[in-house]
Design an enzyme around this catalytic site. Sequence first.
Site, PDB file in Angstrom:
ATOM      1  CB  SER A   1      -5.592  24.999  19.751  1.00 57.33           C
ATOM      2  OG  SER A   1      -4.583  24.535  18.908  1.00 57.33           O
TER       3      SER A   1
ATOM      4  CG  HIS B   1      -7.511  20.739  19.829  1.00 58.07           C
ATOM      5  ND1 HIS B   1      -8.636  20.031  20.251  1.00 58.07           N
ATOM      6  CD2 HIS B   1      -6.857  21.662  18.584  1.00 58.07           C
ATOM      7  CE1 HIS B   1      -9.012  20.051  18.624  1.00 58.07           C
ATOM      8  NE2 HIS B   1      -7.797  20.695  18.006  1.00 58.07           N
TER       9      HIS B   1
ATOM     10  CG  ASP C   1      -4.417  21.476  16.758  1.00 55.11           C
ATOM     11  OD1 ASP C   1      -5.220  21.085  16.085  1.00 55.11           O
ATOM     12  OD2 ASP C   1      -4.925  22.511  17.122  1.00 55.11           O
TER      13      ASP C   1
ATOM     14  CG  MET D   1      -1.115  20.041  11.936  1.00 51.66           C
ATOM     15  SD  MET D   1      -1.245  21.292  10.790  1.00 51.66           S
ATOM     16  CE  MET D   1      -2.019  22.663  12.484  1.00 51.66           C
TER      17      MET D   1
ATOM     18  CG  HIS E   1      -7.355  18.093  15.250  1.00 51.37           C
ATOM     19  ND1 HIS E   1      -7.828  19.355  14.907  1.00 51.37           N
ATOM     20  CD2 HIS E   1      -7.419  17.032  14.783  1.00 51.37           C
ATOM     21  CE1 HIS E   1      -8.251  18.931  13.626  1.00 51.37           C
ATOM     22  NE2 HIS E   1      -8.353  17.967  13.675  1.00 51.37           N
TER      23      HIS E   1
ATOM     24  CG  MET F   1      -5.735  17.536  11.568  1.00 50.86           C
ATOM     25  SD  MET F   1      -5.242  19.463  11.647  1.00 50.86           S
ATOM     26  CE  MET F   1      -4.833  19.535  13.591  1.00 50.86           C
TER      27      MET F   1
ATOM     28  CG  MET G   1     -12.070  20.874  10.332  1.00 51.93           C
ATOM     29  SD  MET G   1     -11.011  21.233  12.433  1.00 51.93           S
ATOM     30  CE  MET G   1      -9.856  22.536  12.159  1.00 51.93           C
TER      31      MET G   1
ATOM     32  CG  ASP H   1     -10.041  22.718  16.017  1.00 47.62           C
ATOM     33  OD1 ASP H   1      -9.749  24.526  16.154  1.00 47.62           O
ATOM     34  OD2 ASP H   1      -9.652  21.764  15.202  1.00 47.62           O
TER      35      ASP H   1
HETATM   36  C1  DX5 Z   1      -6.258  23.810  12.699  1.00 47.22           C
HETATM   37  C2  DX5 Z   1      -6.398  23.543  13.445  1.00 47.22           C
HETATM   38  C3  DX5 Z   1      -7.238  24.281  14.973  1.00 47.22           C
HETATM   39  C4  DX5 Z   1      -6.124  25.605  15.304  1.00 47.22           C
HETATM   40  C5  DX5 Z   1      -7.445  26.210  15.752  1.00 47.22           C
HETATM   41  O1  DX5 Z   1      -5.681  23.112  11.882  1.00 47.22           O
HETATM   42  O2  DX5 Z   1      -6.643  21.888  14.164  1.00 47.22           O
HETATM   43  O3  DX5 Z   1      -6.714  23.854  16.228  1.00 47.22           O
HETATM   44  O4  DX5 Z   1      -5.323  25.176  16.201  1.00 47.22           O
HETATM   45  O5  DX5 Z   1      -6.205  27.806  16.077  1.00 47.22           O
HETATM   46  P1  DX5 Z   1      -7.314  28.907  15.997  1.00 47.22           P
HETATM   47  O6  DX5 Z   1      -7.793  29.471  17.047  1.00 47.22           O
HETATM   48  O7  DX5 Z   1      -5.829  30.883  15.874  1.00 47.22           O
HETATM   49  O8  DX5 Z   1      -7.634  29.365  14.276  1.00 47.22           O
HETATM   50 ZN    ZN Z   2      -7.107  21.465  16.233  1.00 50.47          ZN
END
Ligand code: DX5
Ligand code: ZN
Length: 235
Positions: free
Chosen positions: A13, A38, A40, A42, A71, A73, A142, A180
Amino acid sequence: MLPPPTPPLIAPSLLAADFARLKEEVVAVERAGADWLHLDVMDGHFVPNITFGPLVVKALRPHTKMPLDVHLMIAPADPYITAFAEAGADHISVHPESGPHLHRTLQHIRSLGKKAGVVLNPATPIESIVNVLDLTDLIMVMTVNPGFGGQAFLSSQLSKIAALRRLIDDTGRDIVLQIDGGITAQTAPAVLEAGATCLIAGTAVFGAPDYAASITAIRNAAPAPLPELGASSGG
Ligand code: DX5
Ligand code: ZN
């Protein structure tokens, strides 16, 4: 004789990468053996953090052959799906809570020629996706609350992962089961035991001194129950 077990896909990620050196970080994890990248996304509204949008996906696209696993969010997600597809996303995953019509959203992602994913928050039940499995290429569980990297793995989600494994097997469909949040070489055995086929890891890869060693350690984790499995859930 049983066939040899297939190693899980590893998707670092980017959230845990050095944002001042994103291109170099992407090249480094690809060289280190990562399967997917990956990303993220947000919005500070669906989750309490803000990261990046399609412009960053587009900027990174020419620098890697890895599939880009986006991903989302964000809420609403629908108005931005075409932009992420055009930016070069290969997989686009949404949370059921991010819009009123999950079925339509998955249809839309597929219509753009992309793999469609659904993400289940820790409190989101499996029932929210059982009627859209025919449109689902990826299911992401998650194992932290979304919004931040570096949180502790929620072992309470292991039974959900195992139930999804059975559900996917019953459908006979080729659906990737991604996990994840809080994935490390220590937590990977339990999620592999539960039936995961793709492990997403931010801190455990980008926070490690040797990306290749970290990816290899996670990929080669032997499936095994957590010692506390069967006791109370926690994080
Ligand atoms: C959290 C993300 C994850 C995050 C995971 O909202 O969706 O992808 O980057 O990070 P680690 O592996 O540090 O928990
Ligand atoms: Zn993620």
